[in-house]
Design an enzyme around this catalytic site. Structure first.
Site, mmCIF file in Angstrom:
data_model
loop_
_atom_site.group_PDB
_atom_site.id
_atom_site.type_symbol
_atom_site.label_atom_id
_atom_site.label_comp_id
_atom_site.label_asym_id
_atom_site.label_seq_id
_atom_site.Cartn_x
_atom_site.Cartn_y
_atom_site.Cartn_z
ATOM 1 N N GLU A 84 -14.772 9.023 4.388
ATOM 2 C CA GLU A 84 -15.670 8.121 5.102
ATOM 3 C C GLU A 84 -16.980 7.937 4.332
ATOM 4 O O GLU A 84 -17.419 8.825 3.621
ATOM 5 C CB GLU A 84 -15.938 8.628 6.523
ATOM 6 C CG GLU A 84 -16.623 9.977 6.632
ATOM 7 C CD GLU A 84 -15.644 11.151 6.600
ATOM 8 O OE1 GLU A 84 -14.509 10.982 6.129
ATOM 9 O OE2 GLU A 84 -16.037 12.254 7.030
ATOM 10 N N LYS A 85 -17.583 6.765 4.554
ATOM 11 C CA LYS A 85 -18.859 6.465 3.913
ATOM 12 C C LYS A 85 -19.977 6.633 4.946
ATOM 13 O O LYS A 85 -19.713 6.853 6.138
ATOM 14 C CB LYS A 85 -18.825 5.042 3.351
ATOM 15 C CG LYS A 85 -17.612 4.852 2.428
ATOM 16 C CD LYS A 85 -17.642 3.562 1.708
ATOM 17 C CE LYS A 85 -18.393 3.757 0.410
ATOM 18 N NZ LYS A 85 -18.505 2.508 -0.353
ATOM 19 N N ASN A 143 -21.383 -1.043 -0.471
ATOM 20 C CA ASN A 143 -21.220 -0.412 0.845
ATOM 21 C C ASN A 143 -20.787 -1.330 1.980
ATOM 22 O O ASN A 143 -21.607 -1.851 2.736
ATOM 23 C CB ASN A 143 -22.545 0.232 1.243
ATOM 24 C CG ASN A 143 -22.364 1.717 1.312
ATOM 25 O OD1 ASN A 143 -21.412 2.206 1.925
ATOM 26 N ND2 ASN A 143 -23.261 2.444 0.688
ATOM 27 N N ASP A 145 0.867 -1.190 0.000
ATOM 28 C CA ASP A 145 0.000 0.000 0.000
ATOM 29 C C ASP A 145 0.895 1.229 0.000
ATOM 30 O O ASP A 145 2.092 1.154 0.307
ATOM 31 C CB ASP A 145 -0.914 0.004 1.248
ATOM 32 C CG ASP A 145 -2.160 0.872 1.079
ATOM 33 O OD1 ASP A 145 -2.023 2.091 0.912
ATOM 34 O OD2 ASP A 145 -3.264 0.314 1.101
ATOM 35 N N ALA A 149 -20.610 -1.495 -6.754
ATOM 36 C CA ALA A 149 -22.004 -1.279 -7.166
ATOM 37 C C ALA A 149 -22.152 0.031 -7.921
ATOM 38 O O ALA A 149 -23.167 0.243 -8.600
ATOM 39 C CB ALA A 149 -22.904 -1.263 -5.932
ATOM 40 N N TYR A 188 -15.783 7.342 -10.814
ATOM 41 C CA TYR A 188 -15.339 6.179 -10.034
ATOM 42 C C TYR A 188 -15.965 4.900 -10.603
ATOM 43 O O TYR A 188 -15.285 3.887 -10.795
ATOM 44 C CB TYR A 188 -15.742 6.405 -8.571
ATOM 45 C CG TYR A 188 -15.572 5.226 -7.657
ATOM 46 C CD1 TYR A 188 -14.320 4.838 -7.198
ATOM 47 C CD2 TYR A 188 -16.690 4.498 -7.216
ATOM 48 C CE1 TYR A 188 -14.179 3.753 -6.332
ATOM 49 C CE2 TYR A 188 -16.555 3.424 -6.356
ATOM 50 C CZ TYR A 188 -15.300 3.058 -5.922
ATOM 51 O OH TYR A 188 -15.167 1.980 -5.073
ATOM 52 N N LYS A 209 -14.180 1.660 -12.598
ATOM 53 C CA LYS A 209 -14.366 0.274 -12.137
ATOM 54 C C LYS A 209 -14.849 -0.612 -13.299
ATOM 55 O O LYS A 209 -14.417 -1.744 -13.444
ATOM 56 C CB LYS A 209 -15.393 0.221 -11.002
ATOM 57 C CG LYS A 209 -14.900 0.783 -9.683
ATOM 58 C CD LYS A 209 -13.882 -0.139 -9.036
ATOM 59 C CE LYS A 209 -13.524 0.283 -7.635
ATOM 60 N NZ LYS A 209 -12.296 -0.371 -7.150
ATOM 61 N N THR A 224 -31.936 5.395 -0.490
ATOM 62 C CA THR A 224 -31.774 4.059 0.107
ATOM 63 C C THR A 224 -30.455 3.415 -0.313
ATOM 64 O O THR A 224 -29.937 3.673 -1.405
ATOM 65 C CB THR A 224 -32.919 3.119 -0.323
ATOM 66 O OG1 THR A 224 -32.989 3.134 -1.756
ATOM 67 C CG2 THR A 224 -34.242 3.542 0.273
ATOM 68 N N ARG A 225 -29.943 2.557 0.583
ATOM 69 C CA ARG A 225 -28.730 1.777 0.329
ATOM 70 C C ARG A 225 -28.811 0.483 1.146
ATOM 71 O O ARG A 225 -29.640 0.349 2.035
ATOM 72 C CB ARG A 225 -27.462 2.528 0.789
ATOM 73 C CG ARG A 225 -27.111 3.785 0.008
ATOM 74 C CD ARG A 225 -26.707 3.485 -1.426
ATOM 75 N NE ARG A 225 -26.251 4.686 -2.110
ATOM 76 C CZ ARG A 225 -27.042 5.591 -2.702
ATOM 77 N NH1 ARG A 225 -28.353 5.433 -2.690
ATOM 78 N NH2 ARG A 225 -26.537 6.639 -3.302
HETATM 79 P P1 NAD Z 1 -9.576 2.151 1.231
HETATM 80 O O1 NAD Z 1 -9.456 3.514 0.648
HETATM 81 O O2 NAD Z 1 -9.609 2.038 2.716
HETATM 82 O O3 NAD Z 1 -8.410 1.217 0.687
HETATM 83 C C1 NAD Z 1 -7.793 1.406 -0.569
HETATM 84 C C2 NAD Z 1 -6.305 1.431 -0.348
HETATM 85 O O4 NAD Z 1 -5.650 1.588 -1.607
HETATM 86 C C3 NAD Z 1 -5.846 2.595 0.547
HETATM 87 O O5 NAD Z 1 -5.176 2.128 1.709
HETATM 88 C C4 NAD Z 1 -4.902 3.376 -0.342
HETATM 89 O O6 NAD Z 1 -3.776 3.929 0.332
HETATM 90 C C5 NAD Z 1 -4.478 2.315 -1.353
HETATM 91 N N1 NAD Z 1 -3.950 2.951 -2.553
HETATM 92 C C6 NAD Z 1 -4.502 3.967 -3.257
HETATM 93 N N2 NAD Z 1 -3.690 4.344 -4.241
HETATM 94 C C7 NAD Z 1 -2.594 3.540 -4.179
HETATM 95 C C8 NAD Z 1 -1.397 3.450 -4.926
HETATM 96 N N3 NAD Z 1 -1.164 4.277 -5.962
HETATM 97 N N4 NAD Z 1 -0.492 2.508 -4.594
HETATM 98 C C9 NAD Z 1 -0.712 1.689 -3.522
HETATM 99 N N5 NAD Z 1 -1.831 1.725 -2.774
HETATM 100 C C10 NAD Z 1 -2.777 2.638 -3.098
HETATM 101 O O7 NAD Z 1 -10.893 1.494 0.591
HETATM 102 P P2 NAD Z 1 -11.649 0.146 0.968
HETATM 103 O O8 NAD Z 1 -12.968 0.533 1.504
HETATM 104 O O9 NAD Z 1 -10.774 -0.744 1.754
HETATM 105 O O10 NAD Z 1 -11.879 -0.453 -0.482
HETATM 106 C C11 NAD Z 1 -11.062 -1.481 -1.031
HETATM 107 C C12 NAD Z 1 -11.489 -1.738 -2.466
HETATM 108 O O11 NAD Z 1 -12.879 -2.096 -2.521
HETATM 109 C C13 NAD Z 1 -11.321 -0.519 -3.367
HETATM 110 O O12 NAD Z 1 -10.919 -0.940 -4.643
HETATM 111 C C14 NAD Z 1 -12.721 0.058 -3.435
HETATM 112 O O13 NAD Z 1 -12.922 0.803 -4.608
HETATM 113 C C15 NAD Z 1 -13.559 -1.210 -3.397
HETATM 114 N N6 NAD Z 1 -14.912 -0.958 -2.897
HETATM 115 C C16 NAD Z 1 -15.112 -0.680 -1.570
HETATM 116 C C17 NAD Z 1 -16.393 -0.437 -1.124
HETATM 117 C C18 NAD Z 1 -16.673 -0.132 0.337
HETATM 118 O O14 NAD Z 1 -17.845 0.009 0.685
HETATM 119 N N7 NAD Z 1 -15.687 -0.028 1.205
HETATM 120 C C19 NAD Z 1 -17.491 -0.469 -2.003
HETATM 121 C C20 NAD Z 1 -17.243 -0.733 -3.349
HETATM 122 C C21 NAD Z 1 -15.951 -1.002 -3.788
#
Ligand code: NAD
Length: 325
Positions: free
Chosen positions: A191-192, A178, A32, A119, A149, A153, A219-220
């Site tokens: 934050e979400k 979510n 990361d 989603a 975004y 994806k 809704t979600r």
């Molecule tokens: P998050 O932001 O906590 O984690 C993503 C991580 O990617 C972060 O720690 C960030 O530092 C790292 N990152 C970003 N750019 C980078 C780079 N250039 N090199 C190395 N690391 C990098 O998000 P999350 O909630 O843990 O989500 C994880 C995955 O799931 C993501 O791809 C997100 O789009 C997807 N997602 C999450 C949700 C959710 O509800 N949390 C919903 C839909 C999709």
């Protein structure tokens, strides 16, 4: 011993996934831009590296990993993704990461890769009715996500599928709805809704007021982190490639979510509805496909996950961890 690579291991889902994989006895390398903010990484090895740089991706993938989890993305909640202010970075940074990862995984003989889509790829016109959104996997096309975004994806889903088709890369793709829980962003602008509502409720005095973006009728559905990990592992280790929804199919309005959190906190709060980025009007996970293909459905009740999240956020506030950034 299974060798596993987690990209995005410093993030919310990634740091929890590393803990789960370690508990299973895997050897885990995490990568990361940063270490996890709220816990020590459980990874055997943690590389701080920017995955937009192909050389870093090559060094991260220099072993024949049995499983790679690609979670790294430039990502956040509505306040980050739906304002338009981060669109270029979101598209560029996440696409760069995915372009590098897909190519390197194919060249380096990675056995299997999981990709976290969202989603947010679903067409906005199918999510205009808050009571009846359509997020079936086969409704993704003709495509019209409501955010850049979501478009990124969708592009990356297609790219991983193309690498599967042309280079035999074994990909598994999930569209998360979510995901929430402790040890995620709660006050840094990424934050979400569940964490943001927990923070607002925890910070408000009993009888006080909190701000809600929009009218709260949007809704979600919300999936607790442990359940998300169950779905991810089951999909990755199955013969089913996806894309498939991983989410809860218990749809609630934001107002109902606030009611639940107020109940957990034992507070009576009034609401001030303010303009804010709210995204589509309605969204719910359609779980027919994952139930059919993987016999998976979430089991934990929303209230239990919210209680754990609320207690964690309230603990952060009490500990004086409310320095945004
Ligand atoms: P998050 O932001 O906590 O984690 C993503 C991580 O990617 C972060 O720690 C960030 O530092 C790292 N990152 C970003 N750019 C980078 C780079 N250039 N090199 C190395 N690391 C990098 O998000 P999350 O909630 O843990 O989500 C994880 C995955 O799931 C993501 O791809 C997100 O789009 C997807 N997602 C999450 C949700 C959710 O509800 N949390 C919903 C839909 C999709």
């Amino acid at each position: 011993m299974k060798q596993v690579l987690v990209l995005g291991a410093g993030g919310f889902i990634g740091s929890h996934l590393v803990k789960r994989l370690k508990a299973e006895g895997c050897r885990v390398r995490g990568v990361d831009l940063k270490h996890p903010r709220y816990c020590e990484s459980a990874a055997d090895e943690f590389l701080v590296a920017d995955l937009r740089d192909p050389a870093n991706v090559r060094s991260a993938m220099d072993l024949p990993f049995d499983e790679v989890y690609q979670l790294a993305a430039d990502m956040g909640g509505a306040g980050f993704v739906f304002t338009g202010g981060h669109d270029a970075d979101i598209m560029h940074n996440s696409a760069m990461i995915n372009l590098n990862v897909a190519e390197c995984a194919a060249k380096n003989g990675i056995r299997r890769i999981f990709y976290s889509s969202s989603a947010c790829i679903y067409p906005q016109q199918n999510q205009a009715d808050p009571d009846n959104p359509n997020c079936r996997e086969d409704s993704a096309y003709p495509a019209d996500p409501d955010s850049e975004y979501g478009w990124e994806k969708l592009f990356s889903e297609r790219m991983f599928m193309a690498f599967a088709r042309n280079y035999g890369l074994e990909c598994r793709i999930a569209r998360f709805h979510n995901v929430f829980g402790p040890e995620g962003s709660w006050n840094d602008g990424r934050e979400k809704a569940p964490a943001a509502i927990c923070r607002k409720v925890a910070e408000a005095p009993d009888g006080g007021e909190i701000e809600i973006w929009g009218d709260g009728a949007q809704t979600r559905s919300f999936l607790y982190i442990d359940e998300c990990l169950d779905g991810v592992l089951r999909l990755t280790r199955s013969d089913f490639a996806g894309p498939v929804n991983i989410g809860s199919d218990r749809m609630v309005s934001i107002n109902a979510l606030v009611d639940l959190v107020c109940g957990i906190a034992g507070k009576r709060l009034s609401r001030k509805y303010v303009d804010g980025p709210t995204g589509v009007r309605g969204r719910n996970s359609d779980n027919d496909l994952i139930l059919r293909e993987l016999n998976w459905a979430p089991k934990e009740v929303l209230e239990d996950g919210l209680r754990k999240t609320y207690e964690w956020v309230a603990g952060q506030i009490e500990a004086g961890e409310n320095d945004a950034g």
